[in-house]
Design a protein around this motif. Structure first.
Motif, short mmCIF file in Angstrom:
data_model
loop_
_atom_site.label_atom_id
_atom_site.label_comp_id
_atom_site.label_asym_id
_atom_site.label_seq_id
_atom_site.Cartn_x
_atom_site.Cartn_y
_atom_site.Cartn_z
N PHE A 1 0.84 -1.19 0.00
CA PHE A 1 0.00 0.00 0.00
C PHE A 1 0.88 1.24 0.00
O PHE A 1 1.85 1.32 0.75
CB PHE A 1 -0.90 0.04 1.25
CG PHE A 1 -2.25 -0.58 1.03
CD1 PHE A 1 -3.37 0.22 0.81
CD2 PHE A 1 -2.40 -1.95 1.07
CE1 PHE A 1 -4.61 -0.35 0.61
CE2 PHE A 1 -3.64 -2.53 0.87
CZ PHE A 1 -4.75 -1.73 0.64
N TYR A 2 0.51 2.19 -0.84
CA TYR A 2 1.10 3.53 -0.82
C TYR A 2 -0.05 4.50 -0.55
O TYR A 2 -1.06 4.47 -1.26
CB TYR A 2 1.77 3.87 -2.15
CG TYR A 2 2.96 3.01 -2.47
CD1 TYR A 2 4.21 3.34 -1.95
CD2 TYR A 2 2.84 1.89 -3.27
CE1 TYR A 2 5.32 2.54 -2.23
CE2 TYR A 2 3.94 1.10 -3.55
CZ TYR A 2 5.17 1.42 -3.03
OH TYR A 2 6.26 0.64 -3.31
N THR A 3 0.10 5.34 0.48
CA THR A 3 -0.90 6.36 0.75
C THR A 3 -0.30 7.73 0.46
O THR A 3 0.91 7.93 0.61
CB THR A 3 -1.40 6.31 2.20
OG1 THR A 3 -0.32 6.60 3.09
CG2 THR A 3 -1.99 4.93 2.53
N LEU A 4 -1.14 8.65 0.03
CA LEU A 4 -0.64 9.96 -0.36
C LEU A 4 -0.51 10.92 0.81
O LEU A 4 0.44 11.68 0.88
CB LEU A 4 -1.56 10.59 -1.42
CG LEU A 4 -1.75 9.81 -2.71
CD1 LEU A 4 -2.54 10.64 -3.70
CD2 LEU A 4 -0.44 9.35 -3.30
N PHE A 5 -1.47 10.90 1.74
CA PHE A 5 -1.52 11.93 2.77
C PHE A 5 -1.31 11.42 4.19
O PHE A 5 -1.05 12.20 5.08
CB PHE A 5 -2.85 12.68 2.69
CG PHE A 5 -3.12 13.25 1.34
CD1 PHE A 5 -2.33 14.27 0.84
CD2 PHE A 5 -4.14 12.77 0.55
CE1 PHE A 5 -2.56 14.81 -0.43
CE2 PHE A 5 -4.38 13.29 -0.71
CZ PHE A 5 -3.60 14.31 -1.19
N GLY A 6 -1.45 10.16 4.42
CA GLY A 6 -1.28 9.61 5.76
C GLY A 6 -1.83 8.20 5.81
O GLY A 6 -2.64 7.81 4.98
N LYS A 7 -1.36 7.44 6.77
CA LYS A 7 -1.83 6.07 6.88
C LYS A 7 -3.23 5.99 7.46
O LYS A 7 -4.04 5.19 7.04
CB LYS A 7 -0.86 5.26 7.74
CG LYS A 7 0.49 5.07 7.09
CD LYS A 7 1.40 4.26 7.96
CE LYS A 7 2.77 4.13 7.31
NZ LYS A 7 3.71 3.41 8.16
N GLY A 8 -3.51 6.82 8.43
CA GLY A 8 -4.82 6.79 9.04
C GLY A 8 -4.91 5.77 10.15
O GLY A 8 -4.04 4.92 10.32
N SER A 9 -5.99 5.85 10.87
CA SER A 9 -6.16 5.00 12.05
C SER A 9 -6.44 3.55 11.70
O SER A 9 -6.36 2.67 12.56
CB SER A 9 -7.31 5.55 12.91
OG SER A 9 -8.49 5.61 12.13
N ASN A 10 -6.75 3.25 10.46
CA ASN A 10 -7.10 1.89 10.06
C ASN A 10 -5.93 1.09 9.49
O ASN A 10 -6.09 -0.04 9.08
CB ASN A 10 -8.23 1.94 9.05
CG ASN A 10 -9.42 2.68 9.60
OD1 ASN A 10 -9.97 2.30 10.63
ND2 ASN A 10 -9.82 3.76 8.95
N ILE B 1 1.17 -6.65 5.71
CA ILE B 1 1.11 -5.86 4.48
C ILE B 1 1.79 -4.52 4.73
O ILE B 1 1.43 -3.79 5.66
CB ILE B 1 -0.34 -5.67 4.01
CG1 ILE B 1 -0.95 -7.03 3.64
CG2 ILE B 1 -0.40 -4.71 2.82
CD1 ILE B 1 -2.41 -6.99 3.28
N ASP B 2 2.79 -4.20 3.92
CA ASP B 2 3.55 -2.96 4.08
C ASP B 2 2.75 -1.76 3.61
O ASP B 2 2.04 -1.82 2.60
CB ASP B 2 4.86 -3.02 3.28
CG ASP B 2 5.85 -4.03 3.86
OD1 ASP B 2 5.81 -4.24 5.08
OD2 ASP B 2 6.63 -4.58 3.07
N ILE B 3 2.91 -0.65 4.33
CA ILE B 3 2.27 0.61 3.96
C ILE B 3 3.34 1.69 4.00
O ILE B 3 4.09 1.79 4.96
CB ILE B 3 1.16 1.00 4.96
CG1 ILE B 3 0.15 -0.13 5.11
CG2 ILE B 3 0.47 2.29 4.51
CD1 ILE B 3 -0.81 0.08 6.26
#
Length: 135
Positions: free
Chosen positions: A41-50, A59-61
């Motif tokens: 997983f790649y997130t743009l703005f933040g990982k978030g609480s989930n 699973i890598d983020i």
């Protein structure tokens, strides 16, 4: 693409793990991992609480920390990461991750790209649809 016995390398690119159907993405990612595929997983703005759900399942983020100032840099940074890990599939979700993710996947020559933008109203800028068709 790799043989199915090796499992596919799949990158999910999303704005964060708090909005935009993240529960569906997580359920899909966990099922694909059970079937021996390699999920990132790649997130743009933040990982978030989930994000913990994915991390607990191996699973890598990675958060790209996108901003208006660093967009061009992050475009090439993500392209390099996708190319280096030799992904078979890139799946994008939501408007910003769709534009950045599809562009990066094209630069990295990822063979299969899946794009989802879910919304209850049409909030996309006028340039969005023609630009997305070019990507």
């Amino acid at each position: 693409m790799r043989r199915s016995s090796d499992g596919l390398k799949i990158a999910f690119i999303c704005d964060d793990l708090m909005t935009g159907g993240w529960t569906s993405l997580v359920a899909l990612a966990l099922e694909l991992k059970k079937r021996s595929h390699n999920i990132y997983f790649y997130t743009l703005f933040g990982k978030g609480s989930n994000a913990d759900i994915l991390l607990q399942n191996g699973i890598d983020i990675e958060c790209l920390e996108l901003s208006k100032i660093n967009f061009p840099l992050k475009l090439f940074d993500l392209s390099f990461k996708l190319k280096k890990k030799d992904f078979d599939i890139v799946h994008t979700n939501l408007n910003y991750s769709d534009i950045l993710g599809l562009s990066s996947a094209n630069f990295a020559k990822v063979p299969l790209k899946i794009s989802h933008i879910h919304s209850i109203k049409n909030t996309f800028p006028l340039w969005s649809n023609p630009a997305r068709r070019k990507i």
